[in-house]
Design a protein around this motif. Sequence first.
Motif, PDB file in Angstrom:
ATOM      1  N   LYS A   8      20.526  13.811  32.710  1.00 32.10           N
ATOM      2  CA  LYS A   8      20.711  12.584  33.867  1.00 32.10           C
ATOM      3  C   LYS A   8      19.793  11.840  33.256  1.00 32.10           C
ATOM      4  N   TRP A   9      18.365  12.088  32.702  1.00 35.18           N
ATOM      5  CA  TRP A   9      17.204  11.112  32.414  1.00 35.18           C
ATOM      6  C   TRP A   9      17.820  10.421  31.278  1.00 35.18           C
ATOM      7  N   LEU A  10      18.612  11.100  30.235  1.00 32.00           N
ATOM      8  CA  LEU A  10      18.715  10.602  28.965  1.00 32.00           C
ATOM      9  C   LEU A  10      19.960   9.560  29.424  1.00 32.00           C
ATOM     10  N   TRP A  11      20.949   9.581  30.089  1.00 26.85           N
ATOM     11  CA  TRP A  11      21.918   8.612  30.569  1.00 26.85           C
ATOM     12  C   TRP A  11      21.263   7.512  31.442  1.00 26.85           C
ATOM     13  N   ALA A  12      20.110   7.869  32.135  1.00 25.16           N
ATOM     14  CA  ALA A  12      19.617   6.739  33.126  1.00 25.16           C
ATOM     15  C   ALA A  12      18.904   5.975  32.080  1.00 25.16           C
ATOM     16  N   ALA A  13      18.094   6.542  31.237  1.00 24.16           N
ATOM     17  CA  ALA A  13      17.239   5.837  30.203  1.00 24.16           C
ATOM     18  C   ALA A  13      18.009   4.745  29.096  1.00 24.16           C
ATOM     19  N   ARG A  14      19.508   5.032  29.215  1.00 19.75           N
ATOM     20  CA  ARG A  14      20.391   4.427  28.485  1.00 19.75           C
ATOM     21  C   ARG A  14      20.282   4.544  27.044  1.00 19.75           C
ATOM     22  N   PHE A  15      20.062   6.055  26.651  1.00 19.71           N
ATOM     23  CA  PHE A  15      20.243   6.468  25.534  1.00 19.71           C
ATOM     24  C   PHE A  15      21.511   7.183  24.945  1.00 19.71           C
ATOM     25  N   PHE A  16      22.455   7.290  25.877  1.00 19.74           N
ATOM     26  CA  PHE A  16      23.677   7.461  25.957  1.00 19.74           C
ATOM     27  C   PHE A  16      24.562   6.748  27.046  1.00 19.74           C
ATOM     28  N   LYS A  17      25.726   6.555  26.663  1.00 24.74           N
ATOM     29  CA  LYS A  17      26.761   5.494  27.267  1.00 24.74           C
ATOM     30  C   LYS A  17      27.100   6.605  28.660  1.00 24.74           C
ATOM     31  N   THR A  18      27.286   7.719  28.412  1.00 26.38           N
ATOM     32  CA  THR A  18      27.880   8.600  29.557  1.00 26.38           C
ATOM     33  C   THR A  18      26.928   9.832  29.515  1.00 26.38           C
ATOM     34  N   ARG A  19      27.067  10.387  30.766  1.00 29.80           N
ATOM     35  CA  ARG A  19      26.265  11.822  30.978  1.00 29.80           C
ATOM     36  C   ARG A  19      26.872  12.842  30.161  1.00 29.80           C
ATOM     37  N   SER A  20      28.109  12.733  30.062  1.00 30.52           N
ATOM     38  CA  SER A  20      28.752  13.854  29.200  1.00 30.52           C
ATOM     39  C   SER A  20      28.357  13.750  27.749  1.00 30.52           C
ATOM     40  N   LEU A  21      28.252  12.636  27.219  1.00 22.36           N
ATOM     41  CA  LEU A  21      27.648  12.501  25.997  1.00 22.36           C
ATOM     42  C   LEU A  21      26.170  13.093  25.455  1.00 22.36           C
ATOM     43  N   ALA A  22      25.306  12.575  26.822  1.00 21.01           N
ATOM     44  CA  ALA A  22      24.090  13.479  26.580  1.00 21.01           C
ATOM     45  C   ALA A  22      23.771  14.892  26.927  1.00 21.01           C
ATOM     46  N   THR A  23      24.771  15.355  27.501  1.00 23.90           N
ATOM     47  CA  THR A  23      24.774  16.894  27.715  1.00 23.90           C
ATOM     48  C   THR A  23      25.374  17.064  26.388  1.00 23.90           C
TER      49      THR A  23
END
Length: 124
Positions: A8-23
């Motif tokens: 969630k943090w990676l997605w909120a910090a905009r390192f990844f476009k979607t939360r599934s990509l961050a996961t």
Amino acid sequence: MDTTRIDKWLWAARFFKTRSLATEAVERGKVRLNDERTKPSHNVKAGDRLQIDNGADQWQVQVCAIADKRGSAVQAQTLYGESAASVEQRRLRSEKQHLFQEPAAAIKGRPTKRDRRLLDYSQS
């Protein structure tokens, strides 16, 4: 809120476009928390160090604030602090990529049979 899930943090910090990509990145080991592999459900807190490889860039950041909702880009930049070494590495990588010329870009239009042979030979 003191902690939140790393994906969630990676997605909120905009390192990844979607939360599934961050996961997926966390599961594949592309994100390291305090120099160790982790799971997407692991919580991050202020002060944690992250090494992030999102495919395009590699980042070394320290978590400054916690958010579990995605906001503006300006707000996202306040969530982390990037190390000076990371900034320099990204700048050098960008410079190197900017100067790189794709071999096919030198050829105007469709390559001839001779051009394709030369390209194949040079790649071998």
